[in-house]
Design a protein around this motif. Structure first.
Motif, mmCIF file in Angstrom:
data_model
loop_
_atom_site.group_PDB
_atom_site.id
_atom_site.type_symbol
_atom_site.label_atom_id
_atom_site.label_comp_id
_atom_site.label_asym_id
_atom_site.label_seq_id
_atom_site.Cartn_x
_atom_site.Cartn_y
_atom_site.Cartn_z
ATOM 1 N N GLN A 53 0.915 -1.475 -0.128
ATOM 2 C CA GLN A 53 -0.020 -0.451 0.275
ATOM 3 C C GLN A 53 0.762 1.408 0.037
ATOM 4 O OE1 GLN A 53 -3.529 -0.590 2.262
ATOM 5 N NE2 GLN A 53 -4.356 1.817 2.366
ATOM 6 N N VAL A 54 2.163 1.552 0.547
ATOM 7 C CA VAL A 54 2.822 2.348 0.848
ATOM 8 C C VAL A 54 3.549 2.430 -0.552
ATOM 9 C CG1 VAL A 54 5.170 2.889 1.106
ATOM 10 C CG2 VAL A 54 3.490 2.043 3.331
ATOM 11 N N GLY A 55 3.736 1.168 -1.358
ATOM 12 C CA GLY A 55 4.438 2.164 -3.071
ATOM 13 C C GLY A 55 3.484 2.229 -3.732
ATOM 14 N N LEU A 56 2.152 2.193 -3.533
ATOM 15 C CA LEU A 56 1.138 3.038 -4.135
ATOM 16 C C LEU A 56 1.534 4.189 -4.441
ATOM 17 C CD1 LEU A 56 -2.293 1.731 -3.155
ATOM 18 C CD2 LEU A 56 -0.324 0.776 -4.883
ATOM 19 N N LEU A 57 2.057 5.090 -4.556
ATOM 20 C CA LEU A 57 2.416 6.004 -3.789
ATOM 21 C C LEU A 57 4.667 6.657 -4.195
ATOM 22 C CD1 LEU A 57 -0.154 8.422 -3.051
ATOM 23 C CD2 LEU A 57 0.397 8.102 -5.203
ATOM 24 N N PRO A 58 4.906 6.356 -4.695
ATOM 25 C CA PRO A 58 6.980 5.624 -4.141
ATOM 26 C C PRO A 58 7.376 7.542 -4.034
ATOM 27 C CG PRO A 58 6.341 5.488 -6.968
ATOM 28 C CD PRO A 58 5.162 5.527 -5.527
ATOM 29 N N ASP A 59 6.645 8.387 -4.884
ATOM 30 C CA ASP A 59 7.320 9.734 -4.030
ATOM 31 C C ASP A 59 7.026 10.642 -3.440
ATOM 32 O OD1 ASP A 59 8.865 9.481 -6.433
ATOM 33 O OD2 ASP A 59 6.605 10.087 -8.596
ATOM 34 N N LEU A 60 6.477 9.690 -2.614
ATOM 35 C CA LEU A 60 5.774 10.380 -1.303
ATOM 36 C C LEU A 60 6.610 10.660 0.026
ATOM 37 C CD1 LEU A 60 2.752 12.447 -0.645
ATOM 38 C CD2 LEU A 60 1.691 10.230 0.625
ATOM 39 N N LYS A 61 6.580 11.179 0.220
ATOM 40 C CA LYS A 61 7.956 11.646 1.002
ATOM 41 C C LYS A 61 7.169 11.249 2.615
ATOM 42 C CE LYS A 61 11.268 15.646 -0.608
ATOM 43 N NZ LYS A 61 11.656 16.920 -0.299
ATOM 44 N N ALA A 62 5.780 11.049 2.787
ATOM 45 C CA ALA A 62 6.205 10.951 4.119
ATOM 46 C C ALA A 62 4.504 10.377 3.996
ATOM 47 C CB ALA A 62 5.329 12.132 4.938
ATOM 48 N N LYS A 63 5.489 8.747 4.236
ATOM 49 C CA LYS A 63 3.642 7.496 4.019
ATOM 50 C C LYS A 63 3.680 6.368 4.958
ATOM 51 C CE LYS A 63 7.235 5.809 0.834
ATOM 52 N NZ LYS A 63 7.442 5.980 -0.875
ATOM 53 N N PHE A 95 -8.249 8.041 9.665
ATOM 54 C CA PHE A 95 -7.384 6.876 9.857
ATOM 55 C C PHE A 95 -8.400 5.423 10.183
ATOM 56 C CE2 PHE A 95 -4.291 10.262 9.569
ATOM 57 C CZ PHE A 95 -3.109 9.405 8.971
ATOM 58 N N GLY A 96 -9.234 6.219 10.241
ATOM 59 C CA GLY A 96 -10.359 4.662 10.416
ATOM 60 C C GLY A 96 -10.529 3.355 9.750
ATOM 61 N N GLN A 97 -10.305 3.758 8.461
ATOM 62 C CA GLN A 97 -10.359 2.937 6.939
ATOM 63 C C GLN A 97 -9.205 2.327 6.284
ATOM 64 O OE1 GLN A 97 -13.071 2.335 6.271
ATOM 65 N NE2 GLN A 97 -13.964 3.570 7.528
ATOM 66 N N GLN A 98 -7.771 2.939 6.952
ATOM 67 C CA GLN A 98 -6.842 2.426 7.136
ATOM 68 C C GLN A 98 -6.263 1.511 7.167
ATOM 69 O OE1 GLN A 98 -6.558 4.963 4.088
ATOM 70 N NE2 GLN A 98 -4.708 4.689 4.643
ATOM 71 N N PRO A 99 -5.041 0.448 6.604
ATOM 72 C CA PRO A 99 -4.690 -0.160 7.549
ATOM 73 C C PRO A 99 -3.629 -0.111 9.265
ATOM 74 C CG PRO A 99 -3.696 0.285 5.614
ATOM 75 C CD PRO A 99 -4.534 0.898 5.628
ATOM 76 N N TYR A 100 -4.157 -0.162 10.044
ATOM 77 C CA TYR A 100 -3.051 -0.224 11.218
ATOM 78 C C TYR A 100 -2.492 -1.714 12.813
ATOM 79 C CZ TYR A 100 -7.784 0.510 13.686
ATOM 80 O OH TYR A 100 -8.728 0.766 14.549
ATOM 81 N N LEU A 101 -2.164 -0.781 12.937
ATOM 82 C CA LEU A 101 -1.850 -1.916 14.345
ATOM 83 C C LEU A 101 -1.284 -1.078 15.838
ATOM 84 C CD1 LEU A 101 1.274 -3.677 11.730
ATOM 85 C CD2 LEU A 101 -0.844 -4.703 12.661
ATOM 86 N N LEU A 122 -5.799 3.201 -0.958
ATOM 87 C CA LEU A 122 -5.995 2.075 -1.711
ATOM 88 C C LEU A 122 -5.762 2.320 -3.251
ATOM 89 C CD1 LEU A 122 -7.968 -1.177 0.077
ATOM 90 C CD2 LEU A 122 -5.712 -0.714 -0.419
ATOM 91 N N ASP A 123 -7.079 4.248 -3.470
ATOM 92 C CA ASP A 123 -7.180 4.811 -4.678
ATOM 93 C C ASP A 123 -6.472 5.212 -5.461
ATOM 94 O OD1 ASP A 123 -7.802 6.562 -2.962
ATOM 95 O OD2 ASP A 123 -9.890 6.753 -3.282
ATOM 96 N N LYS A 124 -5.220 5.414 -4.427
ATOM 97 C CA LYS A 124 -3.771 6.192 -4.757
ATOM 98 C C LYS A 124 -3.889 7.355 -3.762
ATOM 99 C CE LYS A 124 -1.805 3.388 -8.765
ATOM 100 N NZ LYS A 124 -1.348 3.267 -9.713
ATOM 101 N N SER A 125 -4.936 7.980 -3.950
ATOM 102 C CA SER A 125 -5.231 9.414 -2.464
ATOM 103 C C SER A 125 -4.109 9.116 -1.665
ATOM 104 C CB SER A 125 -6.397 9.565 -2.352
ATOM 105 O OG SER A 125 -7.447 8.515 -2.035
ATOM 106 N N TYR A 126 -4.311 10.616 -0.764
ATOM 107 C CA TYR A 126 -3.609 10.211 0.204
ATOM 108 C C TYR A 126 -4.525 11.031 1.605
ATOM 109 C CZ TYR A 126 -1.262 14.592 -1.520
ATOM 110 O OH TYR A 126 -0.771 15.545 -1.497
ATOM 111 N N ILE A 127 -4.213 10.904 2.446
ATOM 112 C CA ILE A 127 -4.276 11.910 3.814
ATOM 113 C C ILE A 127 -3.821 12.797 3.686
ATOM 114 C CG2 ILE A 127 -5.144 12.134 6.329
ATOM 115 C CD1 ILE A 127 -5.976 9.024 5.969
ATOM 116 N N SER A 128 -3.950 14.368 3.781
ATOM 117 C CA SER A 128 -2.533 15.524 4.325
ATOM 118 C C SER A 128 -2.120 15.385 5.734
ATOM 119 C CB SER A 128 -3.403 16.187 4.345
ATOM 120 O OG SER A 128 -2.499 17.734 4.035
ATOM 121 N N LEU A 129 -1.515 14.909 5.785
ATOM 122 C CA LEU A 129 -0.470 15.596 7.691
ATOM 123 C C LEU A 129 0.267 16.595 8.120
ATOM 124 C CD1 LEU A 129 1.644 12.488 6.877
ATOM 125 C CD2 LEU A 129 -0.637 12.452 7.973
ATOM 126 N N HIS A 130 -0.327 17.960 7.550
ATOM 127 C CA HIS A 130 0.431 18.851 7.579
ATOM 128 C C HIS A 130 -0.688 19.197 8.899
ATOM 129 C CE1 HIS A 130 1.433 23.815 7.275
ATOM 130 N NE2 HIS A 130 -0.086 23.640 6.651
#
Length: 419
Positions: A53-63, A95-101, A122-130
């Motif tokens: 899942q992290v590899g879906l956006l390889p250019d994103l710095k904070a993932k 982050f309720g729909q995200q995979p987490y441990l 999973l749709d290659k979008s991302y949650i902003s961390l700003h």
């Protein structure tokens, strides 16, 4: 409850950090959510799914997102209660729909848990961390504190969750115990403090009884830019088993630390004048007559003074650690007036003073009974023993009076303009 959020490019580091705790028996996996074919009992299988899942956006710095929820030592929460609070927190921040441990750790003085997840969907979008900590996490934290009657973060004593120095006598000198103790210090110090050299890093680590050192000359560690980390006692003597930098999760080798030096130097520049002002005020108005008294005055202002001592026991450098801005400055980085030689002059101590004597009052230094630089008067009997030539030389020699002038009153020499 205190929530701390950290971001990174690698999902493996936080995952393996928690799995290592699990293998050592110092953690328990409470939940593995939204990860196919994975439960709390077989959490080690989660890394494959997370990496994809992290590899879906390889250019994103904070993932990679690593969250710790810290509770008051007075709160005795069951695993179910902590798991429920973690679930509601993760849903509250989006982050309720995200995979987490969720892992509960047992190696600290207060109950806490760690959450490992990613902000990539999973749709290659991302949650902003700003500003997620200030704008999103804080309101959720306060809501949960009220709902479950938790001790509020503002009401907790500051030193309850503060990083404390390692007590060497309490460390069992086995490799795992030493590694865990040092790892906790490194995980807090390296990302948060702004240092530009190994010496400045050691100035901070020594506050927590840890030391980073080169490998032996010609060794594989030395050639590859590696480091050894070890515990030291209150006298600065190494104890226990040294641990290679490559064995820690964040790989704090010299090559990796060097990447931080330039950015740290740029960041700390704006705090330089503030540190210099604190030192100047302490010397001018408090007039300390030993390094210990200077340390005490600076400590009140949140500044730690760490002397650098050579094998002969002489002080050859001073390093300043500002606990407020988390910036570390070698004396020469602040300017000549704040280097070891100048500071010793400003508090009227000898230039090449032994580290033990530097912490004693300057009144303890015996002065030569007949020294012309001494403020005491030469007795009449001493003059009567001098012959004519000696008396003439005594009267005609240069009278050194600079030691009687306070440092702050000395005028700096003006540079002549070259024509």
């Amino acid at each position: 409850m205190v929530a701390r959020i950290k971001f990174s490019a690698s999902i493996r580091k936080p995952f393996h950090y928690n799995m290592q705790k699990l293998k050592e028996g110092n953690a328990k996996c409470l939940a593995a959510e939204n990860i196919p074919m994975c439960t709390a009992e077989n959490a080690e299988l989660a890394i494959r799914f997370l990496e994809k899942q992290v590899g879906l956006l390889p250019d994103l710095k904070a993932k990679s997102v690593h969250i710790s929820l810290n509770f008051s030592p007075d709160e005795q929460l069951s695993d179910d209660q902590m798991s429920l609070i973690a679930r509601e927190y993760i849903e509250g921040i989006g982050f309720g729909q995200q995979p987490y441990l969720v892992y509960r750790h047992h190696d600290s003085g207060h109950p806490h848990c760690h959450i490992v997840t990613t902000n990539i969907r999973l749709d290659k979008s991302y949650i902003s961390l700003h500003q997620i900590g200030k704008n999103v996490s804080e309101p959720v934290r306060k809501e949960l504190e009220t709902k479950y009657g938790l001790v509020r973060a503002e009401e907790q004593k500051k030193d309850q969750l503060r990083l404390k120095p390692i007590t060497a006598e309490k460390v069992i000198y086995g490799k795992l115990d030493t590694k865990r103790a040092i790892g906790n210090i490194l995980a807090e110090v390296i990302p948060n403090y702004k240092f530009t050299s190994l010496g400045e890093l050691n100035a901070v680590l020594k506050l927590y009884n840890v030391l980073a050192e080169w490998g032996q000359e010609g060794s594989r560690i030395n050639k590859n830019g590696g480091l050894l980390y070890r515990i030291i006692n209150t006298k600065g003597q190494p104890v226990g088993v040294p641990i290679k930098a490559s064995l820690f999760a964040d790989k704090p080798t010299l090559n990796n630390l060097a990447k931080r030096f330039l950015t740290n130097d740029t960041y700390r520049f704006k705090f330089k004048n503030d540190v210099k002002t604190k030192i100047d005020l302490a010397i001018k108005f408090k007039k300390p007559d030993s390094l210990q008294k200077l340390q005490e005055q600076l400590k009140i202002q949140g500044l730690r003074l760490v002397p650098q001592v050579n094998e002969e026991g002489s002080i050859f450098g001073l390093t300043y650690v500002d606990l407020k801005s988390k910036c570390v400055f070698n004396g020469s980085a602040l300017g000549k007036e704040y280097a070891a030689k100048r500071i010793l002059e400003r508090i009227h101590l000898p230039e090449k003073v032994n580290v033990n004597n530097a912490f004693a009052s300057r009144k303890a230094y015996p002065q030569n009974e007949y020294s012309l630089n001494s403020q005491q008067k030469i007795p009449l009997e001493a003059y009567q023993k001098l012959d004519e030539n000696s008396m003439l030389m005594l009267l005609m020699q240069y009278e050194f009076a600079a030691s009687n002038v306070p440092y702050e009153w000395k005028k700096k020499k003006r540079k002549k303009n070259k024509r």
